[in-house]
Design an enzyme around this catalytic site. Structure first.
Site, PDB file in Angstrom:
ATOM      1  N   ASP A   1      54.843  24.097  69.738  1.00 28.88           N
ATOM      2  CA  ASP A   1      53.389  24.131  69.823  1.00 28.88           C
ATOM      3  C   ASP A   1      52.920  22.673  69.858  1.00 28.88           C
ATOM      4  O   ASP A   1      53.660  21.763  69.443  1.00 28.88           O
ATOM      5  CB  ASP A   1      52.850  24.875  68.601  1.00 28.88           C
TER       6      ASP A   1
ATOM      7  N   ASP B   1      49.170  21.185  69.408  1.00 26.32           N
ATOM      8  CA  ASP B   1      48.175  20.685  68.453  1.00 26.32           C
ATOM      9  C   ASP B   1      48.563  21.105  67.042  1.00 26.32           C
ATOM     10  O   ASP B   1      48.840  22.278  66.786  1.00 26.32           O
ATOM     11  CB  ASP B   1      46.775  21.197  68.809  1.00 26.32           C
TER      12      ASP B   1
ATOM     13  N   ASP C   1      52.179  25.342  63.878  1.00 25.92           N
ATOM     14  CA  ASP C   1      51.418  25.070  62.657  1.00 25.92           C
ATOM     15  C   ASP C   1      50.516  26.235  62.253  1.00 25.92           C
ATOM     16  O   ASP C   1      49.826  26.145  61.242  1.00 25.92           O
ATOM     17  CB  ASP C   1      50.567  23.803  62.821  1.00 25.92           C
TER      18      ASP C   1
HETATM   19 MG   LIG Z   1      48.904  24.514  66.817  1.00 27.17          MG
END
Ligand SMILES: [Mg+2]
Length: 277
Positions: free
Chosen positions: A24, A26, A221
């Site tokens: 991923d 961001d 995240d």
């Molecule tokens: Mg993310």
């Protein structure tokens, strides 16, 4: 067999365990435009170790070329061919030639064009309504999409994220626009982005196929998208705490991630140490 002691041997063992890693973006590699310390070096070490890397983002606004350029500006070695966006995954769900009524930005228009889909504006001509984030959204877009959906067009959303972080708080995401169309029509969209499978499977297509007991690893995240989606495909998962998720959320992480680490760099240190045992 002797226990390898150097970082290089640890890294070789890591490539035996994982054919590839889906990252991923961001919250893992960058926060907005800011690099997350150590992440660029961690990506370089994974590549040097012979582990395949793909970048997967629910962000449908940008093209893979724009995403890769932004990663390179943050020091992350990335090329467009290893970037998959939810716009590309949504386009992959359509047959070439499909007449699409599009709500979205350059990333979605390019993905649908590359897929061979045809953009139309008249609701009566639409075979599919494809919706991605559009910061210039107008009521007339919703009107035409509503009419097309009522007439039976297929309903696709790039991603269902109802919010995304802005500099002054949470901003309405594509899921909020999809909810408006659902309210108007009673129809629910098919979704391409995480936690749904199309984006993750498109990312896996960029990786070497696992062989000899190798697995795929997803690093993200957000538990509810990155981890839930990858775990449903049987992949190993790593939740990093450099973005949305915090250690205080741990009791609600079902399924539990395979690994939890403060950052991608810390995760890689742990993986290479484990590999030497
Ligand atoms: Mg993310």
């Amino acid at each position: 067999m002797p226990i390898p002691s150097g970082a290089r041997e640890g890294a070789v063992a890591l490539s035996e365990r994982y054919a590839g890693v889906v990252l991923d973006i961001d919250g893992v590699l960058v926060r907005g435009a800011e690099p997350i310390p150590g992440s660029a070096g961690a990506v370089e070490r994974l590549i040097a170790a012979g582990v395949g890397i793909a970048f997967a983002t629910n962000n449908a606004a940008r093209t893979p070329e724009q995403v890769a350029a932004a990663l390179r500006a943050a020091g992350v070695p990335a090329t467009a061919e290893f970037v998959v966006t939810s716009a590309m995954a949504a386009a992959g769900m359509l047959t070439p030639g499909t007449r699409c009524l599009i709500i979205g930005m350059e990333g979605l228009r390019q993905a649908l064009d590359r897929r061979g889909c045809v953009e139309i504006r008249a609701p009566g001509d639409a075979e599919a309504v494809v919706v991605g984030l559009d910061t210039d959204l107008r009521w007339d877009d919703l009107r035409r999409a509503t009419l097309a959906l009522a007439a039976g067009a297929r309903f696709l959303g790039t991603n269902g994220d109802v919010t995304f972080p802005g500099p002054d708080g949470l901003w309405p995401g594509n899921g909020a626009v999809l909810a408006a169309l659902t309210a108007a029509t009673g129809r629910s969209p098919e979704l391409a982005g995480k936690p749904h499978a199309p984006l993750l499977l498109a990312a896996a297509d960029r990786l070497p196929p696992p062989e000899g007991g190798q697995r795929l690893l997803m690093v993200g995240d957000r538990h509810e998208t990155d981890i839930v989606g990858a775990a449903a495909l049987g992949w190993d998962t790593a939740l990093v705490l450099s973005g949305v998720a915090t250690a205080e959320d741990e009791r609600v992480w079902t399924p539990p991630p395979t690994y939890v680490a403060p950052t991608l760099a810390a995760l890689l240190r742990r993986l290479t140490q484990d590999s030497r045992v």
